[in-house]
Scaffold this motif. Structure first.
Motif, PDB file in Angstrom:
ATOM      1  N   SER A  20       8.360  31.441  24.817  1.00 50.66           N
ATOM      2  CA  SER A  20       8.932  32.188  25.951  1.00 50.66           C
ATOM      3  C   SER A  20      10.381  31.798  26.228  1.00 50.66           C
ATOM      4  CB  SER A  20       8.085  31.962  27.209  1.00 50.66           C
ATOM      5  OG  SER A  20       6.744  32.291  26.991  1.00 50.66           O
ATOM      6  N   LYS A  71      14.246  31.911  27.326  1.00 51.13           N
ATOM      7  CA  LYS A  71      14.923  32.658  28.388  1.00 51.13           C
ATOM      8  C   LYS A  71      16.391  32.940  28.063  1.00 51.13           C
ATOM      9  CE  LYS A  71      15.918  28.438  31.031  1.00 51.13           C
ATOM     10  NZ  LYS A  71      15.570  27.692  32.265  1.00 51.13           N
ATOM     11  N   LEU A 108      17.947  38.738  25.432  1.00 49.90           N
ATOM     12  CA  LEU A 108      18.240  37.455  26.081  1.00 49.90           C
ATOM     13  C   LEU A 108      19.740  37.227  26.245  1.00 49.90           C
ATOM     14  CD1 LEU A 108      15.697  34.986  24.406  1.00 49.90           C
ATOM     15  CD2 LEU A 108      15.449  36.325  26.508  1.00 49.90           C
ATOM     16  N   GLU A 132      22.220  28.153  33.096  1.00 48.63           N
ATOM     17  CA  GLU A 132      21.183  28.867  33.852  1.00 48.63           C
ATOM     18  C   GLU A 132      21.744  29.623  35.035  1.00 48.63           C
ATOM     19  OE1 GLU A 132      17.482  25.818  32.800  1.00 48.63           O
ATOM     20  OE2 GLU A 132      18.672  25.543  34.618  1.00 48.63           O
TER      21      GLU A 132
END
Length: 347
Positions: free
Chosen positions: A83, A85, A166, A343
């Motif tokens: 998964s 990100k 992404l 992030e």
């Protein structure tokens, strides 16, 4: 008005105890604050505590099992966590290569897993970043045709692995930092990190859509520090978000090398520390007197016949000594802040 020599009953009672407790608490707070935030507002214990992070601290979270191919005339290595990100492209410095970022394995028999590079990858995988590293065509990166080659490789790989949706970020160190600063003008990156590199901003036309940029540098390198301060202003004047992380020197300890280098045991780490003390390579507080590249520590090792260890670990030790002196070396010590920076720009 109280007469001289008169003592209030209230002061002799519970009020006195409360005031004394409050006074002692304030003193304790001030002492803790001074210990924690001395040295120009930096936390002196922060870098040292982070530097104790062991190489195997991520074993329960993620292991290094990359995929490797030869594409467009160069080495390409990657690993994708469950998964993912975001996608992180890593650009090494001069004399580096993609194989420095992963441990030796069946998938990559000539990978060498330098301590700082591999920890950056481990941090990134643990936080959900798919990681790709590409080797430069020569000793250092070039900034014309090679930019287009890397751009094509990244696009090919993103399509191959079906990661098109992404966000894409990049980190480059030294020559790789200059390269990433130029790459950001040729492909869309959500944000970038330039490590021990000021970038090529004085030689490029910077547009307002240029990605947010984080400089990670070592202020002991005064020339580069001044360049980064200048380029920070250039970017801010364009309305581009910029931030800076400064990496300070820290002391060695008897267990430092075993904590950072896979395959180097505690006994050898302690013996190396004693050798560095005996030869005067470090001062009484454990700080390096010179850059690791400027010390004769390899010769000192040869003189000590009883210090037997895997000679393949020499570049690993060299990297950690350079890091402790903190002049010009790749570092994973601020990976948490770096990944938080990424992030914050992929939401």
């Amino acid at each position: 008005m109280l007469k001289r020599g008169y003592k209030s009953k209230a002061w002799n009672g519970p009020w006195r105890c409360q005031v004394l407790v409050l006074f002692m608490s304030l003193i304790l707070i001030v002492v803790v604050f001074l210990l924690k935030y001395q040295n120009d507002g930096q936390q002196p214990s922060l870098v040292y505590e982070v530097s104790k992070q062991k190489w195997n601290s991520f074993d329960s979270l993620v292991q290094l099992h990359p995929t490797r191919v030869f594409q467009n005339g160069t080495d390409v290595i990657w690993q994708i966590p469950k998964s993912p990100k975001a996608v992180l492209f890593l650009a090494h410095g001069c004399n580096g290569r993609a194989a420095n970022f992963w441990d030796r394995s069946l998938e990559c028999p000539d990978c060498i897993g330098l301590p700082e590079e591999r920890l950056i990858v481990l941090h990134s995988l643990a936080r959900g970043f798919a990681v790709i590293a590409i080797s430069s065509l020569g000793r250092c990166w070039t900034f014309r045709e090679e930019v287009l080659i890397v751009k094509d490789i990244i696009k090919w790989w993103i399509n191959k692995t079906k990661l098109e949706k992404l966000p894409l970020v990049a980190l480059g160190a030294s020559s790789g930092g200059y390269f990433v600063s130029v790459l950001a003008t040729n492909m869309r990156l959500n944000s970038i990190v330039l490590m021990i590199a000021e970038g090529m901003f004085e030689q490029m036309e910077i547009e307002e859509k240029y990605p947010p940029t984080l400089f990670v540098h070592m202020p002991k390198d005064l020339y580069r520090k001044q360049k980064i301060e200048r380029n920070t202003e250039i970017l801010r004047n364009k309305g581009i978000r910029v931030s800076v992380i400064e990496c300070k020197e820290f002391p060695l300890s008897s267990n430092f090398l075993t904590d950072r280098i896979q395959g180097l045991d505690q006994t050898l780490s302690a013996k190396l520390f004693e050798l560095f003390q005996m030869k005067g390579f470090i001062d009484q507080n454990g700080y390096m007197r010179k850059d690791g590249r400027g010390m004769q520590w390899k010769r000192a090792l040869k003189e000590r016949k009883n210090l037997l260890f895997d000679k393949r670990l020499v570049p690993h030790i060299q990297e950690e000594l350079n890091l402790a002196f903190s002049f010009h070396e790749m570092t994973s010590l601020h990976s948490d802040q770096i990944l938080k920076w990424f992030e914050s720009h992929i939401r």
